[in-house]
Design a protein around this motif. Structure first.
Motif, PDB file in Angstrom:
ATOM      1  N   TRP A  59       0.841  -1.202   0.000  1.00 51.79           N
ATOM      2  CA  TRP A  59       0.000   0.000   0.000  1.00 51.79           C
ATOM      3  C   TRP A  59       0.875   1.251   0.000  1.00 51.79           C
ATOM      4  O   TRP A  59       0.566   2.246  -0.640  1.00 51.79           O
ATOM      5  CB  TRP A  59      -0.907   0.005   1.232  1.00 51.79           C
ATOM      6  CG  TRP A  59      -1.993  -1.012   1.206  1.00 51.79           C
ATOM      7  CD1 TRP A  59      -2.020  -2.201   1.870  1.00 51.79           C
ATOM      8  CD2 TRP A  59      -3.237  -0.930   0.500  1.00 51.79           C
ATOM      9  NE1 TRP A  59      -3.199  -2.857   1.608  1.00 51.79           N
ATOM     10  CE2 TRP A  59      -3.964  -2.104   0.793  1.00 51.79           C
ATOM     11  CE3 TRP A  59      -3.804   0.028  -0.341  1.00 51.79           C
ATOM     12  CZ2 TRP A  59      -5.223  -2.347   0.262  1.00 51.79           C
ATOM     13  CZ3 TRP A  59      -5.066  -0.213  -0.863  1.00 51.79           C
ATOM     14  CH2 TRP A  59      -5.754  -1.391  -0.563  1.00 51.79           C
ATOM     15  N   ARG A  60       1.981   1.218   0.747  1.00 50.59           N
ATOM     16  CA  ARG A  60       2.882   2.376   0.808  1.00 50.59           C
ATOM     17  C   ARG A  60       3.475   2.660  -0.578  1.00 50.59           C
ATOM     18  O   ARG A  60       3.615   3.809  -0.981  1.00 50.59           O
ATOM     19  CB  ARG A  60       3.983   2.092   1.837  1.00 50.59           C
ATOM     20  CG  ARG A  60       5.019   3.176   2.016  1.00 50.59           C
ATOM     21  CD  ARG A  60       4.485   4.469   2.591  1.00 50.59           C
ATOM     22  NE  ARG A  60       3.674   4.272   3.774  1.00 50.59           N
ATOM     23  CZ  ARG A  60       2.866   5.192   4.297  1.00 50.59           C
ATOM     24  NH1 ARG A  60       2.781   6.387   3.739  1.00 50.59           N
ATOM     25  NH2 ARG A  60       2.149   4.933   5.363  1.00 50.59           N
ATOM     26  N   ILE A 110       0.960   4.557  -2.518  1.00 47.00           N
ATOM     27  CA  ILE A 110       0.873   5.965  -2.087  1.00 47.00           C
ATOM     28  C   ILE A 110       2.017   6.779  -2.703  1.00 47.00           C
ATOM     29  O   ILE A 110       1.834   7.910  -3.140  1.00 47.00           O
ATOM     30  CB  ILE A 110       0.918   6.053  -0.539  1.00 47.00           C
ATOM     31  CG1 ILE A 110      -0.352   5.437   0.058  1.00 47.00           C
ATOM     32  CG2 ILE A 110       1.106   7.491  -0.066  1.00 47.00           C
ATOM     33  CD1 ILE A 110      -0.284   5.184   1.559  1.00 47.00           C
ATOM     34  N   ARG A 111       3.203   6.180  -2.751  1.00 45.28           N
ATOM     35  CA  ARG A 111       4.390   6.916  -3.221  1.00 45.28           C
ATOM     36  C   ARG A 111       4.503   7.001  -4.741  1.00 45.28           C
ATOM     37  O   ARG A 111       5.259   7.823  -5.258  1.00 45.28           O
ATOM     38  CB  ARG A 111       5.657   6.220  -2.710  1.00 45.28           C
ATOM     39  CG  ARG A 111       5.866   6.430  -1.240  1.00 45.28           C
ATOM     40  CD  ARG A 111       7.254   5.960  -0.861  1.00 45.28           C
ATOM     41  NE  ARG A 111       7.487   6.177   0.549  1.00 45.28           N
ATOM     42  CZ  ARG A 111       8.097   5.317   1.340  1.00 45.28           C
ATOM     43  NH1 ARG A 111       8.553   4.183   0.854  1.00 45.28           N
ATOM     44  NH2 ARG A 111       8.273   5.591   2.614  1.00 45.28           N
ATOM     45  N   ASP A 113      -6.202   8.582  -7.515  1.00 44.49           N
ATOM     46  CA  ASP A 113      -6.225   9.256  -6.207  1.00 44.49           C
ATOM     47  C   ASP A 113      -7.199   8.584  -5.235  1.00 44.49           C
ATOM     48  O   ASP A 113      -6.993   8.632  -4.019  1.00 44.49           O
ATOM     49  CB  ASP A 113      -6.583  10.741  -6.364  1.00 44.49           C
ATOM     50  CG  ASP A 113      -5.400  11.551  -6.890  1.00 44.49           C
ATOM     51  OD1 ASP A 113      -4.335  10.943  -7.171  1.00 44.49           O
ATOM     52  OD2 ASP A 113      -5.542  12.780  -7.040  1.00 44.49           O
ATOM     53  N   LYS A 115      -5.266   5.759  -3.819  1.00 41.72           N
ATOM     54  CA  LYS A 115      -4.266   6.267  -2.877  1.00 41.72           C
ATOM     55  C   LYS A 115      -4.924   6.689  -1.554  1.00 41.72           C
ATOM     56  O   LYS A 115      -4.366   6.470  -0.478  1.00 41.72           O
ATOM     57  CB  LYS A 115      -3.518   7.457  -3.473  1.00 41.72           C
ATOM     58  CG  LYS A 115      -2.571   7.066  -4.589  1.00 41.72           C
ATOM     59  CD  LYS A 115      -1.695   8.244  -4.965  1.00 41.72           C
ATOM     60  CE  LYS A 115      -0.645   7.798  -5.973  1.00 41.72           C
ATOM     61  NZ  LYS A 115       0.468   8.734  -6.098  1.00 41.72           N
ATOM     62  N   ALA A 116      -6.112   7.294  -1.658  1.00 38.15           N
ATOM     63  CA  ALA A 116      -6.817   7.692  -0.429  1.00 38.15           C
ATOM     64  C   ALA A 116      -7.187   6.453   0.378  1.00 38.15           C
ATOM     65  O   ALA A 116      -7.071   6.437   1.608  1.00 38.15           O
ATOM     66  CB  ALA A 116      -8.068   8.497  -0.787  1.00 38.15           C
ATOM     67  N   ALA A 118      -5.531   3.660   0.329  1.00 39.91           N
ATOM     68  CA  ALA A 118      -4.254   3.147   0.861  1.00 39.91           C
ATOM     69  C   ALA A 118      -3.872   3.853   2.152  1.00 39.91           C
ATOM     70  O   ALA A 118      -3.422   3.216   3.112  1.00 39.91           O
ATOM     71  CB  ALA A 118      -3.154   3.332  -0.191  1.00 39.91           C
ATOM     72  N   ARG A 119      -4.089   5.161   2.189  1.00 35.46           N
ATOM     73  CA  ARG A 119      -3.697   5.940   3.380  1.00 35.46           C
ATOM     74  C   ARG A 119      -4.540   5.579   4.593  1.00 35.46           C
ATOM     75  O   ARG A 119      -4.155   5.858   5.731  1.00 35.46           O
ATOM     76  CB  ARG A 119      -3.841   7.440   3.103  1.00 35.46           C
ATOM     77  CG  ARG A 119      -2.753   7.980   2.228  1.00 35.46           C
ATOM     78  CD  ARG A 119      -2.769   9.501   2.154  1.00 35.46           C
ATOM     79  NE  ARG A 119      -1.966   9.900   1.009  1.00 35.46           N
ATOM     80  CZ  ARG A 119      -2.449  10.134  -0.208  1.00 35.46           C
ATOM     81  NH1 ARG A 119      -3.741  10.070  -0.425  1.00 35.46           N
ATOM     82  NH2 ARG A 119      -1.646  10.463  -1.193  1.00 35.46           N
ATOM     83  N   TRP A 138       0.510   2.700   9.561  1.00 36.64           N
ATOM     84  CA  TRP A 138       1.678   2.779   8.675  1.00 36.64           C
ATOM     85  C   TRP A 138       2.383   1.425   8.582  1.00 36.64           C
ATOM     86  O   TRP A 138       2.870   1.046   7.526  1.00 36.64           O
ATOM     87  CB  TRP A 138       2.660   3.832   9.199  1.00 36.64           C
ATOM     88  CG  TRP A 138       2.255   5.235   8.854  1.00 36.64           C
ATOM     89  CD1 TRP A 138       0.990   5.651   8.548  1.00 36.64           C
ATOM     90  CD2 TRP A 138       3.102   6.369   8.776  1.00 36.64           C
ATOM     91  NE1 TRP A 138       1.004   6.998   8.290  1.00 36.64           N
ATOM     92  CE2 TRP A 138       2.285   7.467   8.432  1.00 36.64           C
ATOM     93  CE3 TRP A 138       4.456   6.590   8.979  1.00 36.64           C
ATOM     94  CZ2 TRP A 138       2.794   8.745   8.273  1.00 36.64           C
ATOM     95  CZ3 TRP A 138       4.970   7.868   8.836  1.00 36.64           C
ATOM     96  CH2 TRP A 138       4.136   8.933   8.472  1.00 36.64           C
ATOM     97  N   GLN A 157       0.458  -0.641   6.195  1.00 35.76           N
ATOM     98  CA  GLN A 157       0.626  -0.124   4.820  1.00 35.76           C
ATOM     99  C   GLN A 157       2.001  -0.474   4.251  1.00 35.76           C
ATOM    100  O   GLN A 157       2.148  -0.691   3.052  1.00 35.76           O
ATOM    101  CB  GLN A 157       0.432   1.396   4.803  1.00 35.76           C
ATOM    102  CG  GLN A 157      -0.997   1.819   5.094  1.00 35.76           C
ATOM    103  CD  GLN A 157      -1.121   3.280   5.471  1.00 35.76           C
ATOM    104  OE1 GLN A 157      -0.230   4.091   5.221  1.00 35.76           O
ATOM    105  NE2 GLN A 157      -2.232   3.637   6.105  1.00 35.76           N
TER     106      GLN A 157
END
Ligand code: FAD
Length: 292
Positions: free
Chosen positions: A80-81, A84-85, A93, A96-97, A99-100, A105, A108
């Motif tokens: 997931w991280r 995001i990156r 997006d 990504k939302a 994933a956050r 953390w 992720q």
């Protein structure tokens, strides 16, 4: 863990060094695939992990997000991280939302998007955003490879069409389905480290008159398998974004079949995702207003 290439029998846990080794182990008989392990280990509760285990987390080729002329490809070891990156178009997006908001953390960093879809929980946060981008899964075995739409890959609660000797190598997102901006709304009993009561992903493209040129909306945690709201999408297409929220009606959610459980009653889940759709449309309207 032992190196699969050093073994001529595959009767224990193996950390596969590459895809060929992983496929060979699957061909030798059923085994449990382990990516981040963040679904596998909690599911064991206090039992040990027994049987043949194939750990794919060390296969470098699978930890890639790549693109060609037709599609984006998210490998089976991508966390997931990593999502995001990654530099991805705005249509991602929503993903990504999501994933956050997955776990913490630590989760992720460890957990994979492919593990999320293969686990096939009705509350898997990655599925709705991928559905809005018509994602497909790529499966590979010693018999060859095949691609099928994510919408048909997950068939029920913890059920997929994966055969015992297959593994998912990547999620494919067609570039044709990445126009516009992605959005995501998750409702849980608290903000983080929570299983969704309901979640909505939306991908939206407006024309120069701010009419809806393309829209995809998917809802999770309100049916055994996350689902697109095709009827609502058709009603919204071509409409001015400014009045789109008024078009959203309870009948558009009639195809969902949420459960009553400790997290929320079914009726609350439906009300929540209906409101979430309106909020995402309002958010899109305000984003476009600010961009002018
Ligand atoms: C504290 C905590 C919080 C969490 N929060 C959330 C959350 O907010 N939202 C959410 O959606 N999930 C959440 N989860 C669940 C989990 O983290 C995710 O579903 C995660 O994406 C699973 O990925 P993984 O790599 O750890 O999968 P794994 O546990 O390794 O595997 C999951 C399943 O998929 C199979 N599998 C994995 N990779 C493949 C492959 N390549 N081919 C075929 N089968 C495969 C495995 O055999 C297993 O059945 C949470 C978990 C924990 C422990």
């Amino acid at each position: 863990m032992k190196d699969v290439l050093a073994e001529d029998r595959y009767d224990e846990s193996v950390r596969a060094p590459d895809l060929d080794a992983a496929i060979a182990m699957l061909a030798a008989g059923p085994c449990r695939i382990l990516a981040g392990g963040t679904d596998v280990f909690p599911s064991l509760q206090d039992r040990p992990l027994l049987g043949r285990v194939l750990d794919i987390s060390g296969i470098a080729d699978l930890r890639q997000i790549a693109q060609n002329d037709d599609h984006w490809s998210i490998g089976a070891a991508v966390s997931w991280r990593d999502v995001i990156r990654a530099a991805l178009p705005p249509a991602f997006d929503g993903l990504k939302a999501a994933a956050r908001e997955v776990g913490s953390w630590q989760i992720q960093n460890r957990a994979t998007l492919v593990g999320n879809i293969c686990n096939a929980s009705p509350a898997a946060d990655g599925v709705p955003a991928l559905l809005t981008m018509d994602a497909a899964v790529q499966l590979q075995s010693c018999r060859g490879s095949r691609v099928m739409p994510l919408a048909s890959f997950i068939t029920g609660n913890r059920k997929t069409k994966r055969a015992d000797d297959e593994m998912v190598t990547a999620i494919l997102v067609p570039k044709a389905a990445t126009a516009g901006q992605g959005y995501f709304y998750k409702l849980g009993a608290r903000r983080y480290l929570v299983i969704s009561i309901g979640m909505v992903a939306m991908r939206l493209l407006c024309d120069s008159q701010q009419k809806i040129a393309e829209i995809a909306i998917a809802v999770g945690a309100c049916s055994e398998v996350a689902a697109r709201l095709n009827d609502l999408e058709q009603h919204l297409s071509g409409q001015p974004l400014a009045c789109a929220a008024d078009i959203v009606a309870p009948s558009h959610f009639a195809g969902l079949s949420p459960i009553d459980d400790v997290r929320a009653p079914a009726s609350y889940r439906i009300d929540a995702v209906e409101e979430a759709v309106r909020r995402l449309i309002a958010k899109a309207g305000s984003d476009i207003g600010h961009a002018k």
